[in-house]
Structure formats: structure tokens, C-alpha cells
Design an enzyme around this catalytic site. Structure first.
Site, PDB file in Angstrom:
ATOM      1  N   SER A  93       0.850  -1.194   0.000  1.00 17.17           N
ATOM      2  CA  SER A  93       0.000   0.000   0.000  1.00 17.17           C
ATOM      3  C   SER A  93       0.880   1.236   0.000  1.00 17.17           C
ATOM      4  O   SER A  93       2.033   1.200   0.452  1.00 17.17           O
ATOM      5  CB  SER A  93      -0.907   0.010   1.239  1.00 17.17           C
ATOM      6  OG  SER A  93      -1.597   1.238   1.358  1.00 17.17           O
ATOM      7  N   TYR A 106      -2.554  -0.086  10.316  1.00 22.32           N
ATOM      8  CA  TYR A 106      -2.463  -0.505   8.915  1.00 22.32           C
ATOM      9  C   TYR A 106      -1.128  -0.102   8.314  1.00 22.32           C
ATOM     10  O   TYR A 106      -0.475  -0.893   7.619  1.00 22.32           O
ATOM     11  CB  TYR A 106      -3.620   0.113   8.130  1.00 22.32           C
ATOM     12  CG  TYR A 106      -3.691  -0.292   6.687  1.00 22.32           C
ATOM     13  CD1 TYR A 106      -4.046  -1.585   6.324  1.00 22.32           C
ATOM     14  CD2 TYR A 106      -3.410   0.622   5.672  1.00 22.32           C
ATOM     15  CE1 TYR A 106      -4.116  -1.964   4.987  1.00 22.32           C
ATOM     16  CE2 TYR A 106      -3.482   0.257   4.335  1.00 22.32           C
ATOM     17  CZ  TYR A 106      -3.836  -1.037   4.007  1.00 22.32           C
ATOM     18  OH  TYR A 106      -3.903  -1.414   2.685  1.00 22.32           O
TER      19      TYR A 106
END
Length: 218
Positions: A93, A106
Site C-alpha cells: 500500500s 495498517y
């Protein structure tokens, strides 16, 4: 897949559980004989301040996003090295490159994935195994729940992309033999800025996230 003349099998697996991953890998190898490509894509996220993030969910998030990839890679890599052929794709990501508020757990998990793939790719490329990391931005999928949308800064909502274009980008990146790629490409410019001017980048990130969200609520 079957309509294209190929064969597909579905194997259920909880990627958090090593025993289940091992059973899944064993079943796949028994069926196909070898595995040429592994796509580590399982993951989920969240949007909340770290102080409000339940420790149980932080642990669970790391197990899904990071250890799930570790387990499959650890179990399939030896046979790829033995064949002197294989491809491992990690879906990380932009959050694994640039830290943003309300995504601490995250970001941490995806930073771990990015660190793993960078080292792993160097270790195994001479053994015939190609490792690629793709770093998606925000995309309009069920990955984001309504509560996530409610906490998202305006810039993230405006920049949500089409998942089909991401898939096309991944295939093109693999064809080119890229080892690390970001899509859409705009966030990648932030990597260089963060490297040479981290304090400036920190202020800009705060401006478009925390400060922008406060203004939108006032």
C-alpha cells in the site's frame, strides 16, 4: 477461468492460521505439482486514532496483512527456488511507504510488508524467483466500510481509483519486470519528497488529513 480453457480450484483458508495455510499449500501442490506464482493480497484496514484502536484488532490486522503473506511465502518459496522459477507478488500500500494519521496499525503492517519484500527480492532473484511489490492508493471497493469513508480526509475520497485500472497496471508492471510500483502514480512523488524533506512532507500530510477534516466538520 474455465471458459478460457484453464482450470481453477478454490481452497478455503484463514491466512492468520499457519496450520490452515499449510493445508492449503499442500492441497495446491498435490493438485498442480508446483506453484509458479503467489499473490499475497489478503488484507484489511481501518480508520481510527491509535489511542482508540483495540489492541486485539491491531494484532489481528498484523496477522492478516503481514503474517498471512509470510506464511504463504515461507511455505511456497522452497519449491520455487528448487525449480529456479517463480513469481511472488505482494500487494502492499501507499500506506506502507507514507504514514498517515488514523491508519497507524495498517501503516505499520504494510511497512512490514514493504520491508520484507525489499529484502526478499534481493535474496532470491539469483535463484530465479521474481518478487514484485505493488503499492495501491485508495480504490473504490468494499475494503472501505462506511465508517472508514466518514473518517477519510477529502483528498483521499477525491482520489479513489478504479480497481480495474489497478489490475491492468499490475499486469503491465509484471511484464516489465518491475520490482516496486505504485498506482496511481501521483502518490509516488511523495516518496522522494519524504526522503529529502521529511519535515515538509509531515506538514503537508497533516494539512491534507487532520487539518482538512477539522475544516470540513466546522
Amino acid at each position: 477461468i474455465a471458459a478460457k480453457g484453464a482450470e481453477a480450484i478454490v481452497l478455503r483458508c484463514d491466512v492468520r492460521e499457519l496450520d490452515q495455510v499449510r493445508q492449503c499449500v499442500d492441497s495446491a501442490l498435490a493438485h498442480y505439482g508446483n506453484i509458479d506464482m503467489l499473490v499475497n493480497n489478503a488484507g484489511y484496514g481501518g480508520h481510527r486514532p491509535f489511542v482508540e484502536w483495540p489492541i486485539e484488532d491491531i494484532e489481528n490486522l498484523v496477522r492478516v496483512n503481514y503474517f498471512g503473506s509470510v506464511y504463504f511465502t515461507k511455505l511456497l518459496l522452497p519449491q520455487m527456488i528448487a525449480m529456479h522459477n517463480g513469481c511472488i507478488l505482494f500487494v502492499a500500500s501507499v500506506a506502507g511507504k507514507l504514514s498517515t494519521p488514523d491508519e497507524s496499525a495498517y501503516c505499520a503492517a504494510k511497512h512490514a510488508v514493504v520491508g520484507l519484500t525489499g529484502a526478499l527480492g534481493l535474496e532470491v532473484e539469483d535463484d530465479g524467483v521474481y518478487v514484485c511489490t505493488v503499492n495501491p492508493g485508495a480504490f473504490d471497493t468494499p475494503f472501505f466500510k462506511q465508517e472508514d469513508h466518514d473518517r477519510m480526509p477529502p483528498v483521499a475520497k477525491r482520489g479513489m481509483g478504479d480497481p480495474a485500472k489497478l489490475v491492468d497496471h499490475i499486469f503491465k508492471s509484471l511484464a516489465k519486470g518491475l520490482h516496486d510500483t505504485t498506482y496511481p502514480r501521483l502518490p509516488a512523488s511523495g516518496y522522494a519528497v519524504n526522503a529529502v524533506a521529511p519535515e515538509f512532507m509531515r506538514k503537508q500530510v497533516k494539512k491534507v488529513t487532520i487539518d482538512a477534516m477539522r475544516k470540513s466538520k466546522s
